[in-house]
Design an enzyme around this catalytic site. Structure first.
Site, PDB file in Angstrom:
ATOM      1  N   ASP A 148     112.651 -77.984 -48.529  1.00  0.00           N
ATOM      2  CA  ASP A 148     113.439 -79.203 -48.675  1.00  0.00           C
ATOM      3  C   ASP A 148     112.529 -80.354 -49.084  1.00  0.00           C
ATOM      4  OD1 ASP A 148     115.798 -80.620 -48.711  1.00  0.00           O
ATOM      5  OD2 ASP A 148     115.686 -81.197 -46.602  1.00  0.00           O
ATOM      6  N   HIS A 155     117.118 -93.320 -50.231  1.00  0.00           N
ATOM      7  CA  HIS A 155     117.167 -92.760 -48.874  1.00  0.00           C
ATOM      8  C   HIS A 155     115.822 -92.952 -48.163  1.00  0.00           C
ATOM      9  CE1 HIS A 155     117.974 -89.898 -45.617  1.00  0.00           C
ATOM     10  NE2 HIS A 155     116.848 -89.295 -45.916  1.00  0.00           N
ATOM     11  N   GLU A 219     123.275 -84.429 -44.417  1.00  0.00           N
ATOM     12  CA  GLU A 219     122.516 -84.977 -45.540  1.00  0.00           C
ATOM     13  C   GLU A 219     123.094 -84.412 -46.829  1.00  0.00           C
ATOM     14  OE1 GLU A 219     118.296 -84.281 -44.875  1.00  0.00           O
ATOM     15  OE2 GLU A 219     118.156 -86.171 -43.757  1.00  0.00           O
ATOM     16  N   GLU A 221     122.799 -83.283 -50.357  1.00  0.00           N
ATOM     17  CA  GLU A 221     121.702 -82.831 -51.216  1.00  0.00           C
ATOM     18  C   GLU A 221     122.224 -81.872 -52.284  1.00  0.00           C
ATOM     19  OE1 GLU A 221     118.134 -81.494 -49.344  1.00  0.00           O
ATOM     20  OE2 GLU A 221     118.420 -82.716 -47.535  1.00  0.00           O
ATOM     21  N   ASP A 253     122.126 -80.601 -45.449  1.00  0.00           N
ATOM     22  CA  ASP A 253     120.976 -80.381 -44.571  1.00  0.00           C
ATOM     23  C   ASP A 253     121.268 -81.083 -43.238  1.00  0.00           C
ATOM     24  OD1 ASP A 253     118.449 -79.797 -43.615  1.00  0.00           O
ATOM     25  OD2 ASP A 253     117.535 -81.542 -44.553  1.00  0.00           O
ATOM     26  N   ARG A 257     119.310 -86.374 -35.436  1.00  0.00           N
ATOM     27  CA  ARG A 257     118.404 -87.520 -35.583  1.00  0.00           C
ATOM     28  C   ARG A 257     117.633 -87.845 -34.308  1.00  0.00           C
ATOM     29  NH1 ARG A 257     117.964 -87.334 -40.880  1.00  0.00           N
ATOM     30  NH2 ARG A 257     119.933 -87.699 -41.956  1.00  0.00           N
ATOM     31  N   GLN A 260     114.920 -85.321 -34.035  1.00  0.00           N
ATOM     32  CA  GLN A 260     113.959 -85.621 -35.102  1.00  0.00           C
ATOM     33  C   GLN A 260     113.024 -86.770 -34.715  1.00  0.00           C
ATOM     34  OE1 GLN A 260     115.970 -86.495 -38.784  1.00  0.00           O
ATOM     35  NE2 GLN A 260     114.117 -86.553 -40.014  1.00  0.00           N
ATOM     36  N   LYS A 273     116.135 -79.847 -37.852  1.00  0.00           N
ATOM     37  CA  LYS A 273     116.625 -79.428 -39.165  1.00  0.00           C
ATOM     38  C   LYS A 273     116.925 -77.947 -39.259  1.00  0.00           C
ATOM     39  CE  LYS A 273     115.756 -83.362 -41.405  1.00  0.00           C
ATOM     40  NZ  LYS A 273     116.655 -84.016 -42.364  1.00  0.00           N
ATOM     41  N   THR A 277     121.852 -75.031 -42.307  1.00  0.00           N
ATOM     42  CA  THR A 277     121.926 -75.677 -43.621  1.00  0.00           C
ATOM     43  C   THR A 277     123.102 -75.017 -44.329  1.00  0.00           C
ATOM     44  OG1 THR A 277     119.517 -75.876 -43.671  1.00  0.00           O
ATOM     45  CG2 THR A 277     120.670 -76.166 -45.760  1.00  0.00           C
ATOM     46  N   GLU A 394     122.021 -93.727 -42.415  1.00  0.00           N
ATOM     47  CA  GLU A 394     121.966 -94.915 -43.269  1.00  0.00           C
ATOM     48  C   GLU A 394     123.273 -95.708 -43.207  1.00  0.00           C
ATOM     49  OE1 GLU A 394     120.095 -93.628 -47.274  1.00  0.00           O
ATOM     50  OE2 GLU A 394     120.589 -91.836 -46.153  1.00  0.00           O
TER      51      GLU A 394
HETATM   52 MN    MN Z   1     116.959 -82.931 -46.045  1.00  0.00          MN
END
Ligand code: MN
Length: 446
Positions: A148, A155, A219, A221, A253, A257, A260, A273, A277, A394
């Site tokens: 990834d 971002h 996420e 992607e 993804d 948080r 993380q 993560k 996925t 975000e």
């Molecule tokens: Mn990602």
């Protein structure tokens, strides 16, 4: 030679003719993701028809079952086309990815001819169709490795600002395509539910504890599947890099948080993560995306890429102009019969600082081997405006600003029962619109 090789994935031919239509009527409907100009590949099982995985091509709301159609397309064909069709007939899309661009090109031409209005094969191929709603979509291939990246500069900047207000973008960002080696074992196809993960959480001034994540996020992607691959120790020149790219999909993804924030230093993402996925099932080939290529645009004053990350072809047309959307369908909305709501919209070309060719060149420059079916993720593709963000982190400004999601509901992060749906399509004057389909997943309680 290198200029020719680099341009093959970008060359237009009769398969891109915007006026072409299909004898599969649903493929001709305005706004359809899968017209005859698209021809994406996927792998599926048909409940009640045996457990074997088969390879199919999406056309309109149908699937062309290649276990039956490949022999028909190969009748009277040359040896090269018959050899290219063989793994497709056998249900092995990964082996087809390994064959490389000449094989992909030959099969695309044959599919285009066979599915076009007026095709002599219409009668025979009509017997190889099934409705997409009757196909259970699987992962397209065995994914041996998953990497990834972090190509979304808006971002990276807005997330960086949450942690480092005075210095949002790290000094390496405009020089190195940042990435990490992800986890291939937990990649699931669209539609598979995702369980909220447990992990170590640490509230300010408290001891860490093991608990279900309270800040579960998505996420937005794009994923890219590797074709033939490279030998260990041999870098892929950027001029050849697109020869290594079979096609793209949508990729969610999922990210915890809170896990993380506590675990990511000093080695980066791990359990935050690796629990899931989600990928969309239809792989849209780079060749199908040829009409939608864009220059790689860098703001004035930014450093020029190092030579191994630069080619004239990549600067001129290395980016892909794809519109992206995130939708949310809450459990309450589903029960009330209400439709999903759109959370954000962005586009790939404006969101990404690095192209796919640059990612392949960078990934291999130290000698790392990529193998057929390996998956690359772009990183979160947020637009420059706050409402174009590709993650809740975000959109909710780190959870401080919950957003309205319809019916009086609000979200800072995902709740159990939420379904996240990613969509993407390419649209341009003089070309037929094509889409990637959907990437969808529903959050289950921990
Ligand atoms: Mn990602």
């Amino acid at each position: 030679m290198s200029a020719t090789a680099a341009s093959t994935a970008q060359a237009l031919d009769a398969t891109h003719d915007p006026l072409a239509s299909s004898w599969v009527e649903s493929a001709n409907v305005d706004g359809c993701d899968f017209p005859v100009q698209n021809l994406p590949f996927g792998r599926f099982a048909q409940p009640g028809q045996g457990a074997d995985a088969r390879v199919g091509v999406a056309i309109g709301d149908q699937v062309l079952d290649l276990s039956r159609a490949a022999p028909l397309l190969g009748q009277g064909a040359n040896d090269a086309l018959r050899a290219a069709l063989r793994p497709l007939g056998a249900g092995d899309l990964g082996a087809f990815m390994a064959l490389g661009h000449a094989a992909w090109h030959a099969v695309r031409a044959a599919l285009s001819q066979g599915l076009r209005a007026g095709s002599a094969l219409q009668g025979a191929l009509a017997g190889c169709l099934l409705a997409q709603r009757d196909a259970r979509m699987l992962l397209p291939c065995h994914i041996g490795d998953y990497t990834d990246f972090y190509t979304g500069i808006h971002h990276a900047t807005s997330v960086g600002r949450l942690f480092r207000p005075d210095n949002p973008l790290m000094p390496n960002y405009k020089w190195v395509p940042i990435g990490y080696h992800g986890r291939a074992s937990s990649i699931v196809p669209s539609g598979e539910p995702v369980r909220r993960p447990h992990g170590q959480l640490r509230a300010p001034d408290q001891e860490p504890r093991l608990a279900p994540s309270q800040r579960l996020d998505y996420e937005l992607e794009i994923g890219a599947y590797i074709g033939p691959g490279n030998a260990l120790g041999e870098a892929v020149d950027i001029a050849q890099a697109e020869q290594q790219l079979f096609g793209v999909c949508l990729l969610n993804d999922w990210s915890a948080r809170d896990v993380q924030a506590w675990e990511y230093q000093p080695l980066g993402p791990f359990l935050a993560k690796n629990f899931a996925t989600t990928v969309s099932p239809w792989v849209v080939t780079l060749e199908a995306l040829a009409p939608f290529r864009s220059p790689l645009v860098r703001p004035a004053g930014d450093p020029a890429p190092l030579p191994y990350l630069h080619s004239a072809a990549n600067a001129a047309a290395g980016a892909i102009d794809l519109q992206l959307e995130v939708w949310l369908h809450t459990a309450r909305a589903r029960e009330a019969g209400e439709p999903p709501v759109r959370l954000s919209r962005s586009d790939w070309a404006n969101a990404a600082y690095w192209t796919l060719a640059q990612l392949v060149a960078h990934h291999t420059v130290g000698g790392c081997n990529l193998r057929p079916g390996d998956l690359l993720g772009t990183g979160t593709l947020s637009g420059p405006l706050p409402e174009q963000a590709g993650s809740l982190l975000e959109l909710s400004q780190g959870g401080r600003q919950p957003l309205a999601v319809g019916g009086g509901e609000q979200r800072s992060f995902l709740l159990d029962g939420d379904t996240v749906i990613l969509r993407a399509w390419a649209e341009r004057e003089g070309a037929r619109r094509i889409g990637l389909g959907e990437c969808s997943g529903t959050v289950l309680a921990a």
